[in-house]
Design a protein around this motif. Sequence first.
Motif, PDB file in Angstrom:
ATOM      1  N   GLU A   1       7.486   5.518   5.328  1.00  0.00           N
ATOM      2  CA  GLU A   1       6.098   5.880   5.014  1.00  0.00           C
ATOM      3  C   GLU A   1       5.310   4.679   4.516  1.00  0.00           C
ATOM      4  N   TYR A   2       5.893   3.936   3.564  1.00  0.00           N
ATOM      5  CA  TYR A   2       5.138   2.840   2.943  1.00  0.00           C
ATOM      6  C   TYR A   2       5.140   1.572   3.792  1.00  0.00           C
ATOM      7  N   SER A   3       6.171   1.363   4.594  1.00  0.00           N
ATOM      8  CA  SER A   3       6.113   0.218   5.510  1.00  0.00           C
ATOM      9  C   SER A   3       5.024   0.442   6.553  1.00  0.00           C
ATOM     10  N   ASP A   4       4.774   1.700   6.910  1.00  0.00           N
ATOM     11  CA  ASP A   4       3.686   2.008   7.843  1.00  0.00           C
ATOM     12  C   ASP A   4       2.325   1.700   7.205  1.00  0.00           C
ATOM     13  N   TYR A   5       2.127   2.103   5.951  1.00  0.00           N
ATOM     14  CA  TYR A   5       0.893   1.730   5.241  1.00  0.00           C
ATOM     15  C   TYR A   5       0.726   0.209   5.245  1.00  0.00           C
ATOM     16  N   PHE A   6       1.812  -0.487   4.909  1.00  0.00           N
ATOM     17  CA  PHE A   6       1.766  -1.947   4.789  1.00  0.00           C
ATOM     18  C   PHE A   6       1.391  -2.593   6.113  1.00  0.00           C
ATOM     19  N   LYS A   7       2.018  -2.163   7.192  1.00  0.00           N
ATOM     20  CA  LYS A   7       1.775  -2.793   8.492  1.00  0.00           C
ATOM     21  C   LYS A   7       0.382  -2.486   9.020  1.00  0.00           C
ATOM     22  N   ARG A   8      -0.168  -1.339   8.645  1.00  0.00           N
ATOM     23  CA  ARG A   8      -1.525  -1.004   9.084  1.00  0.00           C
ATOM     24  C   ARG A   8      -2.587  -1.538   8.139  1.00  0.00           C
ATOM     25  N   GLY A   9      -2.163  -2.116   7.005  1.00  0.00           N
ATOM     26  CA  GLY A   9      -3.125  -2.657   6.047  1.00  0.00           C
ATOM     27  C   GLY A   9      -3.920  -1.599   5.335  1.00  0.00           C
ATOM     28  N   ILE A  10      -3.290  -0.442   5.084  1.00  0.00           N
ATOM     29  CA  ILE A  10      -3.975   0.689   4.455  1.00  0.00           C
ATOM     30  C   ILE A  10      -3.318   0.993   3.111  1.00  0.00           C
ATOM     31  N   LEU A  11      -4.095   1.031   2.049  1.00  0.00           N
ATOM     32  CA  LEU A  11      -3.555   1.419   0.754  1.00  0.00           C
ATOM     33  C   LEU A  11      -3.212   2.899   0.763  1.00  0.00           C
ATOM     34  N   PRO A  12      -2.090   3.302   0.181  1.00  0.00           N
ATOM     35  CA  PRO A  12      -1.779   4.728   0.087  1.00  0.00           C
ATOM     36  C   PRO A  12      -2.860   5.447  -0.713  1.00  0.00           C
ATOM     37  N   PRO A  13      -3.190   6.679  -0.357  1.00  0.00           N
ATOM     38  CA  PRO A  13      -4.335   7.356  -0.973  1.00  0.00           C
ATOM     39  C   PRO A  13      -4.229   7.516  -2.484  1.00  0.00           C
ATOM     40  N   GLN A  14      -2.998   7.650  -3.008  1.00  0.00           N
ATOM     41  CA  GLN A  14      -2.866   7.850  -4.452  1.00  0.00           C
ATOM     42  C   GLN A  14      -2.907   6.549  -5.231  1.00  0.00           C
ATOM     43  N   GLY A  15      -2.893   5.401  -4.547  1.00  0.00           N
ATOM     44  CA  GLY A  15      -2.920   4.121  -5.244  1.00  0.00           C
ATOM     45  C   GLY A  15      -1.719   3.959  -6.153  1.00  0.00           C
ATOM     46  N   LEU A  16      -1.893   3.234  -7.241  1.00  0.00           N
ATOM     47  CA  LEU A  16      -0.820   3.073  -8.226  1.00  0.00           C
ATOM     48  C   LEU A  16      -0.670   4.370  -9.018  1.00  0.00           C
ATOM     49  N   ILE A  17       0.555   4.864  -9.083  1.00  0.00           N
ATOM     50  CA  ILE A  17       0.831   6.132  -9.757  1.00  0.00           C
ATOM     51  C   ILE A  17       1.062   5.857 -11.238  1.00  0.00           C
ATOM     52  N   SER A  18       0.253   6.487 -12.099  1.00  0.00           N
ATOM     53  CA  SER A  18       0.318   6.183 -13.526  1.00  0.00           C
ATOM     54  C   SER A  18      -0.347   7.289 -14.330  1.00  0.00           C
ATOM     55  N   ASP A  19       0.173   7.501 -15.538  1.00  0.00           N
ATOM     56  CA  ASP A  19      -0.472   8.426 -16.476  1.00  0.00           C
ATOM     57  C   ASP A  19      -1.589   7.754 -17.257  1.00  0.00           C
ATOM     58  N   TYR A  20      -1.800   6.453 -17.037  1.00  0.00           N
ATOM     59  CA  TYR A  20      -2.731   5.695 -17.890  1.00  0.00           C
ATOM     60  C   TYR A  20      -3.925   5.128 -17.117  1.00  0.00           C
TER      61      TYR A  20
END
Length: 519
Positions: free
Chosen positions: A344-363
């Motif tokens: 999933e994430y290598s596909d985001y990386f190769k297409r140059g697309i940030l995952p929709p949730q961005g950095l996952i964090s409570d802060y």
Amino acid sequence: MKIKAWIAYLLLVIMLAGCVPASTPVPATPTDEVIVPATPTSQPTSLPTLVPGDYPGPIGDRVVFTYYFYWYDHVSGEHMDQQTHRPVPEPAVTWRGTEWHRRQVEDMLEAGIDVILPVFWSNEGTAWWARPGLENLVLALEEVRLSGKTPPSIAMMYDTNAHLYEKVDFLTVAGRQIMYADIRYFFTAVPHEYWALTQDGRPMIWFWAAYPLGDYDENLLVDIANWFEADFGVRPFIVADSDWVWRGIPAAYDATSIWIAAGSGSTAQVTTVSPGVDDRIIEHYTSHSVVDREDGNVYRNGWTKAMLCGTPWVAVESWNEYHEATEVAETIELGRQYIELTGEYSDYFKRGILPPQGLISDYKEAGQVSAKLGEQNLEAGLAMEIQEEGEGATKPDQWADEAGRVTLPEAPYMYFNVDDGYYFNIPTAVEVTIRYFDRGQGTIYIEYDTAACASDWKAESMYKQVPIVTLTNTGAWRTASITLTDATFAGHQNGFNDFRVANYEAPLILNEVSISKVP
């Protein structure tokens, strides 16, 4: 019939192992060693008649590598004990044939892996599996190609740990020739068609840390590259672990990478991502590392940071290091979860697309992050690294009826890591506030990371020093703040931390540190 079959098979192996371009000069080995590929331990698998896949082509940007450990063998039991996570038993886990290798290669294709980095050991105690295991991996790649798929290519991962106990004098030509003989064997056993080549046609050699080598000088990698070019007609592209930089000895490499154990770490060329680590099961380790996977969120954030940093390559650490539990390969405990996440994430990386949730964090939306220090630190988006020894060693204690932590002798630092979801590589001013016990003399400094992520190592930008407050020896708790306008907090400091607080003249005593963004 058996003899004829074996001769035919041996010709196949010679064809694969010796396949170099017609224009390549006859190798001029700098040693007297006669390199003979080990006897293959398996016969080619019978394949259906299909249109073969292509050979892998040269690589460019947005390329995914992975470290592949192939030392496992259920027959001898080698490396089958002390595994935090266990490989699935079918096919039988062994380097001795092609079946297990082939399953790993096919899973790598599902995960979006472009280049395999076989972790190559070569000394008297490991050659018995390292060489035939590599040759069987090559046969597995060819089986995958003949089944109609394009397999990953191969770059060499030279594991310098092979020399940790079997010492070689790399200050001498003879010692350097020992290393080069291993490299020449590798690129003779792996056919040219499977070499991972840069856009300008250079095969790649990745080196692990330099410290196991002992003493060496600038001639080591220069001679390696010169001999390689004489033998194969092309200069190798050398990727050195950042330890080669930190040691301060000149070395002729083309790029650097970083071995991280868990999370992520970036150089200008490579971001390394790892899902987590837990090496407590390894009995001979004198210290242990544990980073919980957080159900994949550590790994997700590592990939997202790679995309935010814009590094052209990602190295997955690791495909299958089961002892240290850094693997993404299929295991009994975790199934195929991390193969799917990698895909999933290598596909985001190769297409140059940030995952929709961005950095996952409570802060992400927090007003501030903080750490209250004591016997048990209370951390809310700001973590202090607890060290029992070394330059960041501290201990808990009490002063004026309040708990805190104090640096130990010869250890002037306290290291801190800011939650990436709160602040990572962004041009925003922050206020850093410390609560300190005013005892003794000297100045309390903050030394913080100002280097953009995807930067090669430079101390002056990764440890920028500014004073916070000078002690006046009042014997009371006090508060001091400083505003930073150029912090990146991109994790370039020791332990992938973002800043450290220091006093070089007296013990540093703190009981709270907080960070707020300045409007």
